[in-house]
Scaffold this active site. Structure first.
Site, PDB file in Angstrom:
ATOM      1  N   HIS A  10     -10.264  31.041  -0.415  1.00  0.00           N
ATOM      2  CA  HIS A  10      -9.638  29.828  -1.213  1.00  0.00           C
ATOM      3  C   HIS A  10      -8.056  29.697  -0.943  1.00  0.00           C
ATOM      4  CE1 HIS A  10     -13.228  29.644  -3.992  1.00  0.00           C
ATOM      5  NE2 HIS A  10     -13.531  29.128  -2.857  1.00  0.00           N
TER       6      HIS A  10
ATOM      7  N   ASN B 182     -10.240  35.239  -4.666  1.00  0.00           N
ATOM      8  CA  ASN B 182      -9.231  35.123  -5.337  1.00  0.00           C
ATOM      9  C   ASN B 182      -7.845  34.796  -4.478  1.00  0.00           C
ATOM     10  OD1 ASN B 182     -10.951  35.972  -7.497  1.00  0.00           O
ATOM     11  ND2 ASN B 182     -10.597  38.202  -7.048  1.00  0.00           N
TER      12      ASN B 182
ATOM     13  N   LEU C  14     -19.821  41.508 -15.064  1.00  0.00           N
ATOM     14  CA  LEU C  14     -19.751  41.700 -16.407  1.00  0.00           C
ATOM     15  C   LEU C  14     -21.321  41.832 -17.030  1.00  0.00           C
ATOM     16  CD1 LEU C  14     -17.919  43.007 -18.654  1.00  0.00           C
ATOM     17  CD2 LEU C  14     -17.292  40.634 -19.227  1.00  0.00           C
TER      18      LEU C  14
HETATM   19  N1  APR Z   1     -16.078  42.881 -14.377  1.00  0.00           N
HETATM   20  C1  APR Z   1     -16.889  42.347 -13.583  1.00  0.00           C
HETATM   21  N2  APR Z   1     -17.078  40.906 -13.737  1.00  0.00           N
HETATM   22  C2  APR Z   1     -16.475  40.260 -14.866  1.00  0.00           C
HETATM   23  C3  APR Z   1     -15.214  41.086 -15.274  1.00  0.00           C
HETATM   24  C4  APR Z   1     -15.035  42.330 -15.301  1.00  0.00           C
HETATM   25  N3  APR Z   1     -14.075  43.021 -16.090  1.00  0.00           N
HETATM   26  N4  APR Z   1     -14.897  39.840 -16.344  1.00  0.00           N
HETATM   27  C5  APR Z   1     -15.461  38.910 -15.995  1.00  0.00           C
HETATM   28  N5  APR Z   1     -16.275  38.981 -14.951  1.00  0.00           N
HETATM   29  C6  APR Z   1     -17.070  38.120 -14.538  1.00  0.00           C
HETATM   30  C7  APR Z   1     -17.761  37.021 -15.551  1.00  0.00           C
HETATM   31  O1  APR Z   1     -18.872  37.403 -16.093  1.00  0.00           O
HETATM   32  C8  APR Z   1     -17.996  35.779 -14.531  1.00  0.00           C
HETATM   33  O2  APR Z   1     -19.391  35.803 -13.999  1.00  0.00           O
HETATM   34  O3  APR Z   1     -16.444  37.524 -13.473  1.00  0.00           O
HETATM   35  C9  APR Z   1     -16.745  35.924 -13.364  1.00  0.00           C
HETATM   36  C10 APR Z   1     -15.787  35.093 -13.327  1.00  0.00           C
HETATM   37  O4  APR Z   1     -16.373  33.677 -12.823  1.00  0.00           O
HETATM   38  P1  APR Z   1     -15.396  32.538 -12.852  1.00  0.00           P
HETATM   39  O5  APR Z   1     -14.353  32.591 -13.947  1.00  0.00           O
HETATM   40  O6  APR Z   1     -16.253  31.388 -12.627  1.00  0.00           O
HETATM   41  O7  APR Z   1     -14.546  33.124 -11.484  1.00  0.00           O
HETATM   42  P2  APR Z   1     -14.854  32.883  -9.839  1.00  0.00           P
HETATM   43  O8  APR Z   1     -16.442  32.991  -9.792  1.00  0.00           O
HETATM   44  O9  APR Z   1     -14.061  33.671  -9.294  1.00  0.00           O
HETATM   45  O10 APR Z   1     -14.725  31.147  -9.679  1.00  0.00           O
HETATM   46  C11 APR Z   1     -14.955  30.870  -8.458  1.00  0.00           C
HETATM   47  O11 APR Z   1     -13.875  28.801  -8.864  1.00  0.00           O
HETATM   48  O12 APR Z   1     -12.383  27.424  -9.965  1.00  0.00           O
HETATM   49  C12 APR Z   1     -12.618  28.005  -8.757  1.00  0.00           C
HETATM   50  O13 APR Z   1     -11.193  28.690  -6.916  1.00  0.00           O
HETATM   51  C13 APR Z   1     -11.632  29.169  -8.317  1.00  0.00           C
HETATM   52  O14 APR Z   1     -11.943  30.788  -6.883  1.00  0.00           O
HETATM   53  C14 APR Z   1     -12.472  30.186  -8.075  1.00  0.00           C
HETATM   54  C15 APR Z   1     -13.913  29.673  -8.149  1.00  0.00           C
END
Ligand code: APR
EC number: 2.3.1.286
Length: 239
Positions: free
Chosen positions: A112, A95, A206
């Protein structure tokens, strides 16, 4: 497989899901950031070269948005764990918001980059920055105008702190993957690296990310519910 109570060294990876309860959108959930804007236009060096103003606007909005929200119980649970943990501890986040810092986390690496930081394309200096970046923005180090870009690692660029992260993963006895879909490398490979090093690997998300074979345990539900309870259990095992 080391028991929880034998976990002297802990490495944690967080993703956008841990900030969801604070009101910040994730990337790949329904209606997420990448459903609203093409990542190639705002999160690649090519997109920045094509239309820097569009990229600056995208991150200016996200910076203002992140500064306007507060850390949630999941961020606070990790800060509490760091404070009480007797062994080595490293929190790696994908994040770019500062919610972990504002919750009190200190042993923290942003792989990142960060919204509250800028990079000067002219002198390559890095500076704390909480304002909008616009064409008149001037580099505090070299005085260059219009030379500042968001200090964000874009697709195709090399994530920060990888040496320190890999060293920590080699020694980890416990690896937690929290609120991340595990779709973007190198972060997506951390669970496998930790497991190879003999760590106990746990996913806290989640919904299960579908990578269950990488984890000894999957805890599903909102991180604001699951993580405080997990931290209580982990610290109780340390007694
Ligand atoms: N509690 C726990 N998990 C959650 C919640 C919650 N309230 N809400 C959503 N999630 C989970 C979703 O199920 C999903 O698996 O968080 C995850 C978010 O996934 P992404 O949207 O893909 O985000 P992230 O994994 O951080 O992306 C990684 O991708 O685009 C690049 O640089 C960007 O750092 C980012 C990287």
């Amino acid at each position: 497989m080391p028991q929880l109570s034998d976990a002297p060294s802990i490495v944690i990876l967080t993703g956008a899901g841990i900030s969801a309860a604070s009101g910040l959108a994730t990337f790949r959930d329904r209606g997420g950031i990448w459903a609203q804007v093409d990542y190639r236009e705002v999160a690649t060096p090519e997109g920045f070269a094509r239309n820097p103003a569009k990229v600056q606007d995208f991150y200016n909005f996200r910076r203002r948005e992140a500064l306007a929200v507060e850390p949630n119980d999941a961020h606070h649970a990790l800060a509490r764990l760091e404070l009480a943990w007797p062994g080595d501890f490293l929190l790696v986040t994908q994040n770019v918001d500062d919610l972990h810092e504002r919750a009190g986390s200190k042993k923290l690496l942003h792989m990142h980059g960060e919204l509250n930081s800028v990079l000067c394309l002219k002198c390559e200096s890095r500076h704390g920055w909480r304002e909008d970046i616009d064409a008149a923005a001037t580099c505090p180090a070299c005085g260059g105008t219009g030379t500042l870009r968001p200090d964000i690692v874009w697709f195709g660029e090399i994530p920060y702190h990888m040496d320190r992260i890999e060293t920590a993963l080699d020694k980890a006895a416990l690896f937690l993957s929290i609120g991340t879909s595990g779709t973007v490398y190198p972060a997506a490979g951390f669970a496998e690296m930790a497991r190879r090093a003999g760590a106990r690997t746990i996913e806290i998300n989640l919904e299960a990310s579908g990578r269950g074979s990488l984890f000894h345990e999957c805890i599903t539900g909102p991180a604001t519910d699951t993580l405080p309870a997990f931290v209580d259990r982990l610290l109780a095992d340390q007694q």
